[in-house]
Design an enzyme around this catalytic site. Structure first.
Site, mmCIF file in Angstrom:
data_model
loop_
_atom_site.group_PDB
_atom_site.id
_atom_site.type_symbol
_atom_site.label_atom_id
_atom_site.label_comp_id
_atom_site.label_asym_id
_atom_site.label_seq_id
_atom_site.Cartn_x
_atom_site.Cartn_y
_atom_site.Cartn_z
ATOM 1 N N TYR A 48 30.168 1.720 49.575
ATOM 2 C CA TYR A 48 29.957 2.713 48.579
ATOM 3 C C TYR A 48 29.495 2.243 47.254
ATOM 4 O O TYR A 48 29.994 1.198 46.836
ATOM 5 C CB TYR A 48 31.624 3.234 48.449
ATOM 6 C CG TYR A 48 31.708 4.179 47.238
ATOM 7 C CD1 TYR A 48 30.982 5.536 47.321
ATOM 8 C CD2 TYR A 48 31.997 3.900 46.057
ATOM 9 C CE1 TYR A 48 31.185 6.418 46.353
ATOM 10 C CE2 TYR A 48 32.203 4.647 44.924
ATOM 11 C CZ TYR A 48 31.899 6.022 45.066
ATOM 12 O OH TYR A 48 31.723 6.756 43.937
ATOM 13 N N HIS B 222 25.030 10.785 34.406
ATOM 14 C CA HIS B 222 26.411 10.913 33.749
ATOM 15 C C HIS B 222 26.599 10.782 32.246
ATOM 16 O O HIS B 222 27.558 10.895 31.648
ATOM 17 C CB HIS B 222 27.032 9.529 34.492
ATOM 18 C CG HIS B 222 27.456 9.710 35.934
ATOM 19 N ND1 HIS B 222 26.529 10.247 36.709
ATOM 20 C CD2 HIS B 222 28.517 9.469 36.334
ATOM 21 C CE1 HIS B 222 27.193 10.276 38.051
ATOM 22 N NE2 HIS B 222 28.532 9.882 37.832
ATOM 23 N N ASN C 138 32.527 2.678 35.817
ATOM 24 C CA ASN C 138 34.028 2.738 36.266
ATOM 25 C C ASN C 138 35.195 2.331 35.562
ATOM 26 O O ASN C 138 35.070 0.933 35.555
ATOM 27 C CB ASN C 138 34.122 2.077 37.657
ATOM 28 C CG ASN C 138 34.136 3.268 38.983
ATOM 29 O OD1 ASN C 138 34.021 2.999 40.046
ATOM 30 N ND2 ASN C 138 34.410 4.757 38.635
ATOM 31 N N TYR D 273 71.108 14.512 7.506
ATOM 32 C CA TYR D 273 70.523 13.671 8.539
ATOM 33 C C TYR D 273 69.198 13.019 8.374
ATOM 34 O O TYR D 273 68.894 12.006 8.849
ATOM 35 C CB TYR D 273 70.175 14.729 9.970
ATOM 36 C CG TYR D 273 71.642 15.045 10.385
ATOM 37 C CD1 TYR D 273 72.912 14.887 9.873
ATOM 38 C CD2 TYR D 273 71.477 16.046 11.567
ATOM 39 C CE1 TYR D 273 73.797 15.345 10.643
ATOM 40 C CE2 TYR D 273 72.559 16.672 12.291
ATOM 41 C CZ TYR D 273 73.852 16.299 11.608
ATOM 42 O OH TYR D 273 75.104 16.844 12.201
ATOM 43 N N ARG E 84 70.634 9.743 6.822
ATOM 44 C CA ARG E 84 71.479 9.112 7.587
ATOM 45 C C ARG E 84 71.139 8.504 8.860
ATOM 46 O O ARG E 84 71.371 7.487 9.187
ATOM 47 C CB ARG E 84 72.831 10.071 7.397
ATOM 48 C CG ARG E 84 73.959 9.259 8.093
ATOM 49 C CD ARG E 84 75.137 10.090 7.893
ATOM 50 N NE ARG E 84 75.191 11.481 7.798
ATOM 51 C CZ ARG E 84 75.818 12.525 8.272
ATOM 52 N NH1 ARG E 84 76.655 12.196 9.469
ATOM 53 N NH2 ARG E 84 75.800 13.783 7.983
ATOM 54 N N PHE F 109 40.688 2.850 38.782
ATOM 55 C CA PHE F 109 39.790 3.767 37.585
ATOM 56 C C PHE F 109 40.798 4.978 37.119
ATOM 57 O O PHE F 109 40.330 5.336 36.016
ATOM 58 C CB PHE F 109 38.557 4.176 38.264
ATOM 59 C CG PHE F 109 38.403 5.020 39.627
ATOM 60 C CD1 PHE F 109 39.185 6.374 39.544
ATOM 61 C CD2 PHE F 109 38.054 4.334 40.634
ATOM 62 C CE1 PHE F 109 39.066 6.966 40.878
ATOM 63 C CE2 PHE F 109 38.280 5.008 41.949
ATOM 64 C CZ PHE F 109 38.973 6.453 42.161
ATOM 65 N N GLU G 154 37.020 14.141 43.207
ATOM 66 C CA GLU G 154 38.067 13.813 42.172
ATOM 67 C C GLU G 154 39.149 14.815 41.934
ATOM 68 O O GLU G 154 38.961 15.807 41.014
ATOM 69 C CB GLU G 154 37.496 13.490 40.980
ATOM 70 C CG GLU G 154 36.272 12.286 41.021
ATOM 71 C CD GLU G 154 35.143 12.139 40.099
ATOM 72 O OE1 GLU G 154 35.283 13.137 38.989
ATOM 73 O OE2 GLU G 154 34.298 11.488 40.118
#
Length: 655
Positions: free
Chosen positions: A165, A195, A308, A396, A399, A445, A530
């Site tokens: 792959y 990409h 990746n 508060y 404190r 990844f 994905e």
């Protein structure tokens, strides 16, 4: 012959210059002539503009050049310059050659120190300093050997025509498509180009530098199969500060930060845009050429090795952790100063209380308050002035600072551990195990770890802003502070801190929305290959926004607390808090009457970002820690004792 790279509107032109005694005006005119020549309509430039209707400036530093100066007197060979048409100066369509905040980088100098990377020992602090340009990079000898071994295995896979792959197949949905041997280089280049589909503003040079440094560190582990030659080219680009144009949006944080890392690789290939201190934004091939560098030529699997991983999420996360740590420390100092101004008691910080609920952050915050407010070793005239008042306990927001600030500190510690693990993790796919002689596909990844952690960080740090805004309200409200309304005299004529508090409230409200976790969302992508994603890129970016809001809200509180001190004079607070007051007064004068307030907030925000408040207070905190002084427990209305009941025998004797 000298050559200059000239930016005119959207184009970059190379202009040769035979005579460097020619004027800068000639260079600008020649650049415009070439620009108009290549455009059907002369680029919309009127003929008259090519004569004198333009300005010429260097891309580095944006310095304007005198048109009558000789080129050789003001420019060097291969300099980058910009020709700006006067009609374009105010045009919203003009893309500047410099990123936002360029003034932070005009003083950039090449560092002399190196940091050695091996993929195992990089810290958040070191990564942030690499982003600031304080170090150059080199690899350790052990790292270089691992890289060579994993590359050798990959080359054997290619030679033997094995189907693996990302090396000899397509990607994602195309994982079952085997690629011919003569197309393997094209496969990797196409991966990067396709990409590179991010959108939005580019990362700042500092963040791009962190991204590149972190990718180099991950590749240095030797499990990605990248060649030593390609990795050294990346290091050379980093050391020359040649930084790719990386849009901030476009990653879903699943199969790595694919889009941002593809843009990072695209610039290294000599395509797209790059930035350097010398050139500003320019075509990548020109930026590399100007620094004597060659574009990267990708070998099998190297495109995949470059994109990746979770480095976009993690590098922004490292900055977020660094800034969160700084503002959490300084929030304690600012809250202590506010407590003094509001005449609060220190009894709530008694160590015995916090031993009964010993969360590390809570114990540490209470300790910091004692070290800054303890009147036995740092006498406070303000504290003594109300020692025997009739107030029993504080609100508060004063404190409960150890409990609220404390969990923020513990949150940061938790997130820091995850981010530092991620910084030194191999997040590639497939992983190359040279010692086993095989590659294995996995899911390192996936960005779920840093995504979840950064969502948690945003929620934690937001609370610093939320509680700070309530303290600002107490400072500005005369019924709660016993100070003039909105901390100014002649109220009505003057509005004082009225709208500064509104700005703080607006920031807190905006952060509430940003605290919605991005990592609870998931959209299936890449044709369902994905099918679960982390959305970690947005988690990182919004965490940084929440942290910035916290810094700005605390800047308003610090300004308000220092203004409150003015109404308590001539009384003084403790020594460390007086030093903090003095620091603020070096950049902001007291508020006598209304004036333009935004610059005051901005300059104090800068003090916090640069950790100046912590630098002033920290030595006193550590001195108190080392001195191991007895804890101050002054008598006050919140500290009283009851006589034990008299025993029956004793009562009888008395009677």
């Amino acid at each position: 012959m000298a050559r200059f790279t000239v930016h005119v509107r959207e184009e970059w032109l190379t202009v040769p210059c035979k005579d460097t005694q020619a004027s800068v005006r000639w260079l600008g005119t020649e650049a415009l002539r070439r620009y108009m020549k290549n455009k059907p309509d002369s680029g919309g430039v009127s003929p008259g503009s090519s004569g004198s209707g333009f300005l010429v400036r260097r891309c580095q530093g944006l310095g304007l050049l005198d048109p009558d100066d000789a080129i050789g007197d003001v420019l060097e060979d291969n300099d980058f310059i910009e020709v700006v048409l006067k009609d374009d100066v105010m045009s919203s369509e003009l893309i500047p050659s410099q990123p936002e905040g360029v003034h932070l980088y005009t003083r950039y100098h090449q560092p002399d120190e190196y940091i050695c990377l091996d993929g195992n020992h990089l810290t958040i602090e070191e990564l942030v300093r690499l982003g600031r340009g304080l170090y150059k990079i080199k690899l350790t000898a052990e790292s270089e050997e691992k890289i060579k071994q994993s590359r050798l295995l990959l080359e054997n896979i290619v030679k033997e025509h094995k189907v693996v792959y990302g090396i000899t197949t397509g990607f994602g949905k195309f994982a079952r498509t085997v690629i011919p041997h003569n197309k393997l280089k094209e496969l990797q280049e196409n991966l990067i180009r396709s990409h590179s589909a991010g959108v939005g503003k580019p990362l700042s040079p500092e963040r791009s530098r962190m991204l590149l440094a972190l990718r180099i560190n991950v590749l240095a582990k030797g499990y990605s199969g990248i060649s030593l030659e390609t990795l050294n080219q990346m290091i050379q680009a980093f050391n020359a500060s040649c930084l790719s144009y990386v849009p901030e949006k476009g990653t879903v944080g699943a199969s790595g930060d694919l889009a941002p890392l593809a843009h990072l690789a695209l610039g290294l290939m000599g395509e797209g845009k790059m930035w350097s201190p010398k050139s500003g934004w320019a075509d990548a091939k020109y930026v590399l050429q100007a620094h004597g560098l060659k574009p990267v030529s990708l070998k099998p699997k190297e495109g995949l090795a470059l994109i990746n991983g979770t480095q976009m999420i993690t590098s922004l996360g490292a900055e977020a952790v660094e800034r969160a740590t700084a503002i959490a420390q300084q929030a304690d100092v600012i809250a202590a100063l506010t407590l003094e101004v509001l005449k609060g008691t220190t009894r709530a910080f008694d160590s015995d209380i916090h031993k009964l609920r010993p969360h590390p952050g809570q114990v540490e915050v209470a300790f910091r308050f004692r070290s800054l407010l303890g009147s036995d070793h740092h006498p406070s005239e303000i504290a003594e002035s109300h020692r025997f008042c009739d107030r029993v306990q504080d609100a508060y927001t004063l404190r409960c600072c150890p409990q609220v600030h404390g969990v923020v500190n513990d949150t940061i510690t938790f997130v820091k551990n995850i981010i530092e693990t991620e910084i030194n993790s191999a997040t590639d796919n497939p992983m190359v195990f040279a010692d086993r002689g095989e590659t294995i596909s996995g899911g390192n990844f996936h960005g779920e770890y840093p995504a979840k952690a950064l969502d948690y960080l945003a929620i934690g740090v937001h609370e610093l802003a939320a509680i700070s805004e309530r303290r600002i309200e107490r400072l500005c409200n005369p019924s709660l502070s016993e100070l003039p309304a909105f901390l100014v005299n002649d109220g009505g004529l003057n509005s004082g801190f009225m709208i500064a508090h509104c700005s703080a409230a607006a920031l807190v409200s905006e952060s509430k929305v940003l605290c919605h976790p991005s990592s609870v969302d998931s959209l299936s992508t890449s044709a369902a290959t994905e099918d679960h994603v982390s959305m970690g890129g947005w988690a990182a970016r919004k965490a940084l926004r929440v942290i910035e809001h916290a810094e700005q809200v605390l800047a308003v509180e610090l300004l308000a607390a220092c203004q409150g001190i003015e109404f308590l004079r001539p009384l003084k607070t403790t020594t460390p808090l007086e030093k903090v007051y003095d620091l603020v007064r070096t950049v902001v004068r007291p508020w006598i009457k209304d004036r333009f307030m935004a610059p005051d907030i901005e300059v104090v925000h800068r003090l916090l970002v640069e950790q100046k408040v912590w630098e002033v207070a920290h030595p006193y905190i550590e001195k108190y820690r080392l001195a191991n002084l007895p804890e101050a427990r002054p008598i006050s209305p919140t500290s009283f004792t009851l006589e034990p009941p008299v025993s029956p025998c004793k009562r009888a004797r008395i009677e």
